[in-house]
Write an enzyme that holds these catalytic residues in place. Sequence first.
Site, mmCIF file in Angstrom:
data_model
loop_
_atom_site.group_PDB
_atom_site.id
_atom_site.type_symbol
_atom_site.label_atom_id
_atom_site.label_comp_id
_atom_site.label_asym_id
_atom_site.label_seq_id
_atom_site.Cartn_x
_atom_site.Cartn_y
_atom_site.Cartn_z
ATOM 1 N N ASP A 64 -28.356 -45.367 -96.437
ATOM 2 C CA ASP A 64 -28.805 -45.214 -95.056
ATOM 3 C C ASP A 64 -30.083 -44.385 -95.146
ATOM 4 O OD1 ASP A 64 -28.803 -45.268 -92.230
ATOM 5 O OD2 ASP A 64 -27.843 -43.302 -92.174
ATOM 6 N N GLU A 87 -30.099 -50.216 -95.288
ATOM 7 C CA GLU A 87 -30.250 -50.550 -93.875
ATOM 8 C C GLU A 87 -31.662 -51.060 -93.625
ATOM 9 O OE1 GLU A 87 -28.475 -48.274 -90.419
ATOM 10 O OE2 GLU A 87 -30.597 -47.749 -90.241
ATOM 11 N N ASP A 105 -24.820 -39.931 -91.561
ATOM 12 C CA ASP A 105 -25.620 -40.709 -92.520
ATOM 13 C C ASP A 105 -24.761 -41.139 -93.714
ATOM 14 O OD1 ASP A 105 -28.478 -39.968 -91.374
ATOM 15 O OD2 ASP A 105 -27.322 -38.107 -91.548
#
Length: 179
Positions: free
Chosen positions: A7, A68, A141
Site C-alpha cells: 500500500d 495499489e 496501511d
Amino acid sequence: MRVLGVDPGLTRCGVGVVEGVAGRPLTMVGVGVVRTSVDAELGQRLVAVEQGIEQWLDEHRPEFVAVERVFSQHNVRTVMGTAQASAVAMLCAARRGIPVALHTPSEVKAAVTGSGRADKAQVGAMVTRLLRLSAPPKPADAADALALAICHIWRAPAQNRLQQAVALHAANATKGRTA
C-alpha cells in the site's frame, strides 16, 4: 502462492505478505509499515522506501508483488508521493524478476469485503477475519497491504486464464492473417 502486498505511501508504506491459494484458508506471513520522516528530503525518503521494500523481499521471498494502483485524488501532492512510492515498489520487484500486479482500491475492497465502497474499518475487519487474526493490523496501511495480497491471490487465477485466452486469440488471429 506467496504475495507481498504494498500500500504505497511516502510517510507510511504498508507491506504485508500472505500465502495461500484461492478457495483455501490464507495465512499471514508478515505485516508492517515502512516509515519515512516528513522532514527528510524526497530522495532520501524514496531510498528509505526502497531499502524497506528490499528488506521485505529478501526476508519473505514472494512470488508476486501486488501494488495499489494510484488513482487521481484532489490533493496532487499526496498523489505524487503515492505514485513515487508505488514506482519504487515496482522497480524493486522488477529488478528481481518478480511479477507485479496493480489493483485499484475499489477492486481490493470488492474482493475482500464484497463492496467496492467499503471503508477502512470494514477492510480491516475482513482482513482480520480472513487471516484469522486476533485484531486488525494497525495502522490501516498495514491492513490495506494484506488486503492487496489477498485480492491478488483470489483474482490471479481468473486474470491468468483471461490473459491466456487473449494471447491465444491474438496468436490465432495472427495465424489467420498469414495463412
